[in-house]
Design a protein around this motif. Structure first.
Motif, PDB file in Angstrom:
ATOM      1  N   SER A   1      67.889  91.303 -10.376  1.00 26.36           N
ATOM      2  CA  SER A   1      67.281  91.615  -9.072  1.00 26.36           C
ATOM      3  C   SER A   1      65.943  92.318  -9.201  1.00 26.36           C
ATOM      4  CB  SER A   1      68.223  92.504  -8.248  1.00 26.36           C
ATOM      5  OG  SER A   1      69.465  91.895  -8.029  1.00 26.36           O
ATOM      6  N   GLN A   2      65.660  92.882 -10.353  1.00 26.83           N
ATOM      7  CA  GLN A   2      64.484  93.725 -10.516  1.00 26.83           C
ATOM      8  C   GLN A   2      63.218  92.881 -10.686  1.00 26.83           C
ATOM      9  OE1 GLN A   2      65.579  96.182 -13.861  1.00 26.83           O
ATOM     10  NE2 GLN A   2      66.851  97.526 -12.622  1.00 26.83           N
ATOM     11  N   TRP A   3      62.248  93.145  -9.804  1.00 23.67           N
ATOM     12  CA  TRP A   3      60.965  92.436  -9.895  1.00 23.67           C
ATOM     13  C   TRP A   3      59.891  93.304  -9.257  1.00 23.67           C
ATOM     14  CZ3 TRP A   3      60.384  88.290 -12.847  1.00 23.67           C
ATOM     15  CH2 TRP A   3      59.145  87.631 -12.831  1.00 23.67           C
ATOM     16  N   GLY A   4      58.771  93.461  -9.946  1.00 26.98           N
ATOM     17  CA  GLY A   4      57.721  94.307  -9.411  1.00 26.98           C
ATOM     18  C   GLY A   4      58.152  95.759  -9.417  1.00 26.98           C
ATOM     19  N   GLU A   5      57.847  96.467  -8.350  1.00 25.97           N
ATOM     20  CA  GLU A   5      58.240  97.875  -8.216  1.00 25.97           C
ATOM     21  C   GLU A   5      59.686  97.942  -7.720  1.00 25.97           C
ATOM     22  OE1 GLU A   5      57.030 101.841  -5.611  1.00 25.97           O
ATOM     23  OE2 GLU A   5      55.525 100.278  -5.944  1.00 25.97           O
ATOM     24  N   TYR A   6      60.573  98.353  -8.596  1.00 29.03           N
ATOM     25  CA  TYR A   6      61.996  98.374  -8.241  1.00 29.03           C
ATOM     26  C   TYR A   6      62.295  99.641  -7.449  1.00 29.03           C
ATOM     27  CZ  TYR A   6      67.035  97.744  -8.669  1.00 29.03           C
ATOM     28  OH  TYR A   6      68.371  97.557  -8.396  1.00 29.03           O
ATOM     29  N   LYS A   7      62.818  99.463  -6.221  1.00 31.39           N
ATOM     30  CA  LYS A   7      63.019 100.588  -5.304  1.00 31.39           C
ATOM     31  C   LYS A   7      64.388 101.226  -5.425  1.00 31.39           C
ATOM     32  CE  LYS A   7      60.136 101.512  -2.885  1.00 31.39           C
ATOM     33  NZ  LYS A   7      58.923 102.329  -3.129  1.00 31.39           N
ATOM     34  N   GLY A   8      65.340 100.552  -6.065  1.00 33.96           N
ATOM     35  CA  GLY A   8      66.636 101.181  -6.251  1.00 33.96           C
ATOM     36  C   GLY A   8      67.795 100.217  -6.128  1.00 33.96           C
ATOM     37  N   THR A   9      68.981 100.744  -6.485  1.00 36.52           N
ATOM     38  CA  THR A   9      70.219  99.970  -6.481  1.00 36.52           C
ATOM     39  C   THR A   9      71.151 100.480  -5.393  1.00 36.52           C
ATOM     40  OG1 THR A   9      70.062  99.596  -8.870  1.00 36.52           O
ATOM     41  CG2 THR A   9      72.220  99.292  -7.851  1.00 36.52           C
ATOM     42  N   LEU A  10      71.523  99.609  -4.474  1.00 32.49           N
ATOM     43  CA  LEU A  10      72.448  99.939  -3.399  1.00 32.49           C
ATOM     44  C   LEU A  10      73.875  99.869  -3.946  1.00 32.49           C
ATOM     45  CD1 LEU A  10      70.635  97.647  -0.867  1.00 32.49           C
ATOM     46  CD2 LEU A  10      70.728 100.127  -0.643  1.00 32.49           C
ATOM     47  N   VAL A  11      74.605 100.956  -3.843  1.00 31.86           N
ATOM     48  CA  VAL A  11      75.945 101.046  -4.428  1.00 31.86           C
ATOM     49  C   VAL A  11      77.022 100.781  -3.371  1.00 31.86           C
ATOM     50  CG1 VAL A  11      77.582 102.590  -5.587  1.00 31.86           C
ATOM     51  CG2 VAL A  11      75.157 102.677  -6.169  1.00 31.86           C
ATOM     52  N   GLY A  12      77.980  99.940  -3.744  1.00 31.38           N
ATOM     53  CA  GLY A  12      79.085  99.645  -2.831  1.00 31.38           C
ATOM     54  C   GLY A  12      78.694  98.743  -1.682  1.00 31.38           C
ATOM     55  N   VAL A  13      77.703  97.884  -1.892  1.00 36.45           N
ATOM     56  CA  VAL A  13      77.170  97.033  -0.824  1.00 36.45           C
ATOM     57  C   VAL A  13      77.298  95.569  -1.242  1.00 36.45           C
ATOM     58  CG1 VAL A  13      75.119  96.460   0.529  1.00 36.45           C
ATOM     59  CG2 VAL A  13      75.563  98.838  -0.106  1.00 36.45           C
ATOM     60  N   SER A  14      77.849  94.747  -0.350  1.00 39.76           N
ATOM     61  CA  SER A  14      78.044  93.329  -0.643  1.00 39.76           C
ATOM     62  C   SER A  14      76.906  92.495  -0.073  1.00 39.76           C
ATOM     63  CB  SER A  14      79.367  92.837  -0.040  1.00 39.76           C
ATOM     64  OG  SER A  14      79.251  92.694   1.369  1.00 39.76           O
ATOM     65  N   HIS A  15      76.904  91.209  -0.430  1.00 41.18           N
ATOM     66  CA  HIS A  15      75.924  90.276   0.122  1.00 41.18           C
ATOM     67  C   HIS A  15      75.981  90.240   1.649  1.00 41.18           C
ATOM     68  CE1 HIS A  15      73.985  88.611  -3.316  1.00 41.18           C
ATOM     69  NE2 HIS A  15      73.689  87.469  -2.750  1.00 41.18           N
ATOM     70  N   LEU A  16      77.182  90.257   2.204  1.00 40.64           N
ATOM     71  CA  LEU A  16      77.320  90.187   3.658  1.00 40.64           C
ATOM     72  C   LEU A  16      76.876  91.481   4.327  1.00 40.64           C
ATOM     73  CD1 LEU A  16      80.722  88.283   4.053  1.00 40.64           C
ATOM     74  CD2 LEU A  16      78.396  87.371   4.110  1.00 40.64           C
ATOM     75  N   ASP A  17      77.121  92.616   3.674  1.00 38.84           N
ATOM     76  CA  ASP A  17      76.642  93.895   4.212  1.00 38.84           C
ATOM     77  C   ASP A  17      75.129  93.867   4.380  1.00 38.84           C
ATOM     78  OD1 ASP A  17      79.213  95.019   4.148  1.00 38.84           O
ATOM     79  OD2 ASP A  17      78.947  95.808   2.119  1.00 38.84           O
ATOM     80  N   LEU A  18      74.444  93.247   3.425  1.00 43.34           N
ATOM     81  CA  LEU A  18      72.987  93.301   3.381  1.00 43.34           C
ATOM     82  C   LEU A  18      72.305  92.562   4.518  1.00 43.34           C
ATOM     83  CD1 LEU A  18      72.442  93.000  -0.459  1.00 43.34           C
ATOM     84  CD2 LEU A  18      71.651  94.875   0.973  1.00 43.34           C
ATOM     85  N   ILE A  19      73.007  91.655   5.167  1.00 46.99           N
ATOM     86  CA  ILE A  19      72.414  90.972   6.322  1.00 46.99           C
ATOM     87  C   ILE A  19      73.172  91.304   7.608  1.00 46.99           C
ATOM     88  CG2 ILE A  19      71.270  89.092   5.112  1.00 46.99           C
ATOM     89  CD1 ILE A  19      73.722  87.350   5.693  1.00 46.99           C
ATOM     90  N   ASN A  20      73.913  92.433   7.562  1.00 43.91           N
ATOM     91  CA  ASN A  20      74.575  92.956   8.748  1.00 43.91           C
ATOM     92  C   ASN A  20      75.684  92.058   9.272  1.00 43.91           C
ATOM     93  OD1 ASN A  20      74.730  95.209  10.454  1.00 43.91           O
ATOM     94  ND2 ASN A  20      73.641  94.164  12.105  1.00 43.91           N
TER      95      ASN A  20
END
Length: 324
Positions: A268-287
């Motif tokens: 997932s890391q590309w360019g300036e990496y802003k951080g890792t979301l812990v305990g978050v699924s693909h579906l969580d990420l799009i609400n």
């Protein structure tokens, strides 16, 4: 993709061991203590649990680009029923903060090249020459589509200031490798025919392997000077009933890295990496996570750790502070 995911996962499933209720939905607390997370950027546990009162507004429009098998609005009941929105509540929340939001529709499962062409057309048509910031969702290759458009197509009537990718497989996915190594070629052809019969293109799937990304896509898709690249990763420890459990285990075994069930954090890391979301699924990420999940989550004594709307508003806030 679901057919490929289900077929491949059949080979990986083992007899499950029932987990206690306190481990329901995610084991983020245990994962947060994983010493490996110290090597993969800022660990984000509950920073986006609630929506803040104040967010800065970027000066330029935001393009929301959906990923593989994504859509802007899905009509299952024709004109009689309301459609299902991919960016559920996110577009409205950004607009209410005074942000100009443009949603880009591209072929659901076309090749990176085909999707990039359509992305360029959509931005040119809707942005009317304005400079834009692209936020590419986690559903596989929207970040790759955007990178290809910026690097290779270079549309003259599209000016991109920044690209923010979320759980994008910049270095491919071990699960994609596993699918093509495990599913017999004849079965893959049958699955492709079934997808094509219902109108899906199939060019994108083989482009998600680690070999393709390392030997083909990344060498010919360099970053462009003057454009800012940001990225986020996500990691999840799914419980035994999760649809992501088999694929998560496959990626963890092959790559030896934390992942969200489809993409590893290093990929997932590309360019300036802003951080890792812990305990978050693909579906969580799009609400798309439903209220029932969070209801049962709270019954187990856990607090809600992620709100997708707060996450996207914070990305917009970050872009504003960067002068974008």
């Amino acid at each position: 993709m679901l057919l490929l995911h289900w077929t491949a996962c059949r080979h990986a499933i083992r007899t499950p061991i029932l987990a206690p209720a306190s481990r329901a939905l995610s084991i983020s607390s245990r994962l947060a203590k994983d010493p490996r997370l110290g090597d993969i950027g800022r660990v984000i546990e509950d920073e986006y649990a609630i929506v803040r009162d104040n967010y800065e507004t970027p000066k330029n429009p935001i393009i929301l680009a959906h990923g593989l098998l994504g859509f802007n609005e899905l009509k299952l009941g024709g004109s009689m029923l309301p459609g299902i929105h991919y960016w559920r509540g996110i577009t409205e929340a950004l607009s209410q903060k005074g942000i100009e939001v443009i949603t880009a529709a591209v072929p659901a499962s076309g090749s990176i090249e085909a999707r990039a062409e359509k992305l360029a057309e959509t931005i040119a048509e809707k942005a009317h020459g304005k400079s834009v910031n692209i936020i590419a969702s986690n559903q596989k290759n929207s970040g790759l589509d955007s990178r290809y458009m910026i690097s290779q197509l270079k549309p003259p009537n599209v000016r991109v200031l920044s690209l923010t990718t979320i759980a994008t497989p910049h270095r491919g996915s071990a699960f994609a490798d596993y699918m093509f190594d495990t599913i017999p070629p004849r079965a893959v052809k049958r699955i492709y025919k079934a997808l094509e019969y219902v109108g899906f293109e199939t060019g994108a799937f083989s482009q998600l392997t680690r070999r393709y990304m390392a030997e083909s896509f990344n060498p010919r898709t360099p970053d462009v000077d003057g454009i800012r690249y940001f990225s986020y990763g996500a990691t999840l420890e799914p419980t035994f009933w999760s649809i992501f459990k088999p694929s998560h285990n496959i990626i963890k075994r092959i790559e030896g890295a934390p992942n969200d069930g489809l993409v590893s954090v290093p990929s997932s890391q590309w360019g300036e990496y802003k951080g890792t979301l812990v305990g978050v699924s693909h579906l969580d990420l799009i609400n798309w996570t439903n209220r029932i999940k969070w209801f049962f989550w709270e019954l187990t004594g856990s607090k809600r750790n992620f709100n997708a709307i707060a996450f996207y508003l914070d990305i917009a806030d970050m872009l504003a502070k960067e002068g974008l």
